[in-house]
Design an enzyme around this catalytic site. Structure first.
Site, mmCIF file in Angstrom:
data_model
loop_
_atom_site.group_PDB
_atom_site.id
_atom_site.type_symbol
_atom_site.label_atom_id
_atom_site.label_comp_id
_atom_site.label_asym_id
_atom_site.label_seq_id
_atom_site.Cartn_x
_atom_site.Cartn_y
_atom_site.Cartn_z
ATOM 1 N N HIS A 60 -2.789 -32.035 -16.892
ATOM 2 C CA HIS A 60 -4.123 -32.338 -17.625
ATOM 3 C C HIS A 60 -4.338 -31.269 -18.449
ATOM 4 O O HIS A 60 -3.388 -30.042 -18.512
ATOM 5 C CB HIS A 60 -5.394 -32.523 -16.473
ATOM 6 C CG HIS A 60 -5.735 -31.291 -15.760
ATOM 7 N ND1 HIS A 60 -4.587 -30.840 -14.768
ATOM 8 C CD2 HIS A 60 -6.816 -30.430 -15.581
ATOM 9 C CE1 HIS A 60 -5.300 -29.824 -14.090
ATOM 10 N NE2 HIS A 60 -6.426 -29.720 -14.524
ATOM 11 N N HIS A 62 -7.047 -28.776 -18.549
ATOM 12 C CA HIS A 62 -7.699 -27.441 -18.352
ATOM 13 C C HIS A 62 -6.900 -26.291 -18.474
ATOM 14 O O HIS A 62 -5.760 -26.379 -18.157
ATOM 15 C CB HIS A 62 -8.047 -27.753 -16.867
ATOM 16 C CG HIS A 62 -9.303 -28.591 -16.496
ATOM 17 N ND1 HIS A 62 -9.866 -28.973 -15.626
ATOM 18 C CD2 HIS A 62 -10.544 -29.066 -17.558
ATOM 19 C CE1 HIS A 62 -11.067 -29.712 -15.440
ATOM 20 N NE2 HIS A 62 -11.336 -29.702 -16.792
ATOM 21 N N ASP A 64 -6.248 -23.426 -16.819
ATOM 22 C CA ASP A 64 -5.612 -22.985 -15.931
ATOM 23 C C ASP A 64 -4.130 -23.611 -15.765
ATOM 24 O O ASP A 64 -3.329 -23.534 -14.916
ATOM 25 C CB ASP A 64 -6.166 -22.716 -14.646
ATOM 26 C CG ASP A 64 -6.705 -24.004 -14.035
ATOM 27 O OD1 ASP A 64 -7.026 -24.715 -14.760
ATOM 28 O OD2 ASP A 64 -6.797 -24.242 -12.919
ATOM 29 N N HIS A 65 -3.727 -24.877 -16.646
ATOM 30 C CA HIS A 65 -2.744 -25.612 -16.583
ATOM 31 C C HIS A 65 -2.156 -25.896 -18.088
ATOM 32 O O HIS A 65 -1.031 -26.240 -17.924
ATOM 33 C CB HIS A 65 -2.944 -27.054 -15.946
ATOM 34 C CG HIS A 65 -3.433 -27.209 -14.540
ATOM 35 N ND1 HIS A 65 -2.666 -27.880 -13.657
ATOM 36 C CD2 HIS A 65 -4.829 -26.859 -14.084
ATOM 37 C CE1 HIS A 65 -3.447 -27.570 -12.481
ATOM 38 N NE2 HIS A 65 -4.540 -27.244 -12.703
ATOM 39 N N HIS A 139 -10.317 -36.633 -10.576
ATOM 40 C CA HIS A 139 -10.611 -35.136 -11.400
ATOM 41 C C HIS A 139 -11.632 -35.314 -12.378
ATOM 42 O O HIS A 139 -11.908 -36.499 -12.689
ATOM 43 C CB HIS A 139 -9.357 -34.576 -11.704
ATOM 44 C CG HIS A 139 -9.473 -32.881 -12.064
ATOM 45 N ND1 HIS A 139 -10.059 -32.292 -11.174
ATOM 46 C CD2 HIS A 139 -9.256 -32.176 -12.939
ATOM 47 C CE1 HIS A 139 -9.885 -31.281 -11.624
ATOM 48 N NE2 HIS A 139 -9.622 -30.924 -12.664
#
Length: 251
Positions: A60, A62, A64-65, A139
């Site tokens: 996904h 976000h 932090d990814h 999520h």
């Protein structure tokens, strides 16, 4: 098949953990799953050249990814590696074009193919001898879990999610389920997982999943690792593993 955890943390800085990233070696060809902040700097420690990576799966969008995806592309470009394939959920192409569009000096020098995926999609990435199957997660934004099936093993990567049946069904008879475990038992949380909520979901699966590796730890999980192992150990045939940055697993 070798799995190296480049990053096992989240958006909050922690000693010893950078953000999410998993490197899979399939017949010595690397497949990168997620690329959060700090992942790029883990390549030298892992003994892998970043220029070997030309295929990335994003669970996904976000930060932090995905935060190190453009830095990875730039690092490759600086070393003469200009091609890349990026797979991700709905919205990946628009996000990627907007972010890369802010850096015109790179934009004209790279050749990036962005492929959007949907739950239920099965595909083989170009240049790999494996099959990847996608499933929806639970999520806050469109997120995909992936099952990677190769000659020498099968594993599932959950991405960020609350425990859900789509992921558990995807993981049945897999050798390994890499599942997020963001917070300790008793934490009231949505869109993420605790050992208790994962155990409740696993009760219906009668040890149909091989081993589970927990990752994506918030700082609140520190000191609760043994509790997580104890809570989950009766629900799988294999081990409960706690991921650490630069840890390697062989399938």
């Amino acid at each position: 098949m070798e799995i190296t955890f480049l990053g096992t943390g989240v958006a909050i800085p922690q000693k010893g953990r950078v953000q999410s990233g998993v490197l899979v070696s399939l017949e010595e060809k690397p497949l990168l799953i997620d690329c959060g902040s700090g992942v790029l700097s883990r390549f030298p420690d892992a003994g892998v050249s970043h220029t070997n990576v030309d295929t990335v799966l994003l669970s996904h969008l976000h930060l932090d990814h995905v935060a190190d995806l453009i830095p990875l592309l730039k690092a490759n470009w600086l070393r003469g590696k200009t091609d890349m394939r990026v797979y991700g959920p709905d919205g990946t192409e628009d996000w990627f074009s907007r972010v890369l569009g802010a850096y015109e000096y790179i934009l004209d020098g790279v050749d990036v193919d962005v492929i959007e995926l949907s739950p239920g999609k099965e595909f083989t990435p170009e240049g790999f001898d494996c099959e990847i199957t996608c499933a929806a997660t639970d999520h806050s934004v469109p997120t995909l879990a992936y099952r990677v099936t190769a000659e020498d093993g099968e594993f599932v990567y959950s991405g960020d999610t609350a425990p859900c049946r789509d992921i558990m069904d995807l993981a049945v008879e897999a050798d390994l389920l890499i599942h997020e475990c963001s917070f300790p038992a008793g934490t009231k949380v949505t869109n993420h997982t605790t050992p208790s909520t994962l155990a409740e979901m696993l009760e219906d699966y009668n040890n149909e999943i091989g081993s589970i590796c927990l990752t994506h730890f918030y700082p609140e999980m520190r000191g609760h690792e043994k509790e997580a192992i104890h809570r989950l150990k009766d629900y799988v045939e294999g081990e409960i593993i706690l991921a650490e940055d630069l840890m390697r697993l062989e399938l």
